[in-house]
Design an enzyme around this catalytic site. Structure first.
Site, PDB file in Angstrom:
ATOM      1  N   GLU A 146      -5.124   7.482  -5.833  1.00 41.01           N
ATOM      2  CA  GLU A 146      -5.170   7.392  -4.463  1.00 41.01           C
ATOM      3  C   GLU A 146      -5.369   6.112  -3.942  1.00 41.01           C
ATOM      4  OE1 GLU A 146      -4.191   8.057  -0.657  1.00 41.01           O
ATOM      5  OE2 GLU A 146      -3.680   9.673  -2.268  1.00 41.01           O
ATOM      6  N   ASP A 205      -2.751   1.711  -5.379  1.00 48.21           N
ATOM      7  CA  ASP A 205      -1.413   1.990  -5.403  1.00 48.21           C
ATOM      8  C   ASP A 205      -0.989   2.407  -6.749  1.00 48.21           C
ATOM      9  OD1 ASP A 205       1.456   1.863  -5.399  1.00 48.21           O
ATOM     10  OD2 ASP A 205       1.294   0.526  -3.709  1.00 48.21           O
ATOM     11  N   MET A 206      -0.394   3.745  -6.710  1.00 48.76           N
ATOM     12  CA  MET A 206      -0.033   4.292  -8.329  1.00 48.76           C
ATOM     13  C   MET A 206       0.826   3.276  -9.053  1.00 48.76           C
ATOM     14  SD  MET A 206       2.893   7.293  -7.094  1.00 48.76           S
ATOM     15  CE  MET A 206       1.830   7.566  -5.598  1.00 48.76           C
ATOM     16  N   GLU A 233       3.215  14.979  -4.999  1.00 53.38           N
ATOM     17  CA  GLU A 233       3.834  15.457  -3.790  1.00 53.38           C
ATOM     18  C   GLU A 233       4.077  14.245  -2.737  1.00 53.38           C
ATOM     19  OE1 GLU A 233       5.636  16.367  -1.050  1.00 53.38           O
ATOM     20  OE2 GLU A 233       3.419  16.523   0.014  1.00 53.38           O
ATOM     21  N   GLU A 260      10.767   9.765   1.286  1.00 54.73           N
ATOM     22  CA  GLU A 260       9.299   9.042   1.399  1.00 54.73           C
ATOM     23  C   GLU A 260       8.836   8.292   0.335  1.00 54.73           C
ATOM     24  OE1 GLU A 260       6.412  12.024   2.384  1.00 54.73           O
ATOM     25  OE2 GLU A 260       7.384  12.795   4.545  1.00 54.73           O
TER      26      GLU A 260
END
Length: 282
Positions: free
Chosen positions: A33, A63-64, A80, A89
């Site tokens: 996250e 950041d992923m 999600e 998104e």
């Protein structure tokens, strides 16, 4: 090993832990996250909630697409990131960046999603946009629980994405022309946008899906409303007429945007050229 990417304050982490208990399978969960406030919440849950403790959950701030996670690879990648139009998104860009966490045999939840489009007659929605008295609002998407409207034809699939993506440096730009037969004529004020997503598909081909598309609407669906894509100028479509719209999804190094243009029954300008009125920053 489960990696929840875009973990927020932890609802999917909690769901993964509950599923682990129900299945009787021990799991190690990594919660990735980037929101600093949400990270604090995740860390606090690890300290205060017994199911989260004992090293079951590791919080990974960042950041992923960029964060380092060591050498651990996931069996299941859970996210999600779906918007009202599926990919709006930035789920494709985020999950393409995050899939380096996933084992070659790993599973992505969701595994695919498709956006849908349908022609829409709605003086109410169109006039709400016109009241802003500028071009930019006619080139912007609106998330709307559609009431005062007439869907002039069945929806059709527009953009499709699947994960994990086997391509290296995949191109997430898309272009789709769509044609609709309109049995009962009306004034066309724009288009409604929906999505259908396959969360998981087993070896027998059975699928678990969620959908806002009217043809496959999930029972009790309230987490996502449809999109409204306006037209600058309403167009009268006769009984038995055709509506043709062309849709583009563009992606650059720093933003994603959409363009759309009516082709039948008459030509419209291309809406939102180069993302001039609306874009999503990367």
């Amino acid at each position: 090993v489960i990696m929840v990417v875009g973990a927020g304050r932890g609802p999917l982490v909690a769901a993964a832990l509950a599923a682990s208990q129900e299945a009787g399978v021990a799991v190690q969960v990594y919660a990735v996250e980037k929101n600093e406030n949400a990270v604090v919440t995740l860390q606090n849950r690890c300290l205060t909630e017994p199911l989260w403790g004992g090293g079951r959950v590791t919080v990974v701030p960042g950041d992923m697409r960029e964060v380092s996670h060591g050498n651990v690879l996931a069996d299941i990648l859970v996210s999600e990131l779906l918007g009202s139009w599926g990919d709006n998104e930035l789920s494709p860009e985020c999950l393409d960046g995050a899939q380096r966490y996933l084992k070659p045999s790993g599973i992505s939840v969701p595994c695919d999603y498709t956006s849908y489009v349908a022609p829409l007659s709605s003086p109410k929605l169109w006039n709400e946009v016109r009241n802003f008295k500028d071009l930019s609002h006619f080139e912007t998407f609106y998330v709307v629980k559609i009431h005062n409207a007439f869907q002039m034809a069945d929806s059709k699939p527009c953009f499709y994405f699947s994960h994990p993506n086997p391509e290296r440096n995949p191109d997430n730009a898309r272009y789709t022309p769509l044609e609709f037969d309109v049995p009962v004529g009306a004034t066309l004020h724009g288009f409604a946008g929906f999505f259908h997503s396959t969360l998981y598909r087993d070896l027998a081909g059975e699928s678990i899906c969620i959908s806002t598309n009217p043809e496959s609407l999930s029972e009790g669906m309230f987490s996502w409303f449809p999109l409204y894509l306006p037209l600058r100028h309403p167009v009268v479509v006769p009984d038995g007429g055709k509506v043709e719209v062309h849709c583009w999804r563009h992606a650059s190094s720093h933003k994603v945007w959409y363009e759309w243009a009516l082709v039948q029954p008459q030509l419209s300008p291309i809406h939102n050229v180069n993302g001039r009125s609306y874009h999503i920053g990367l």
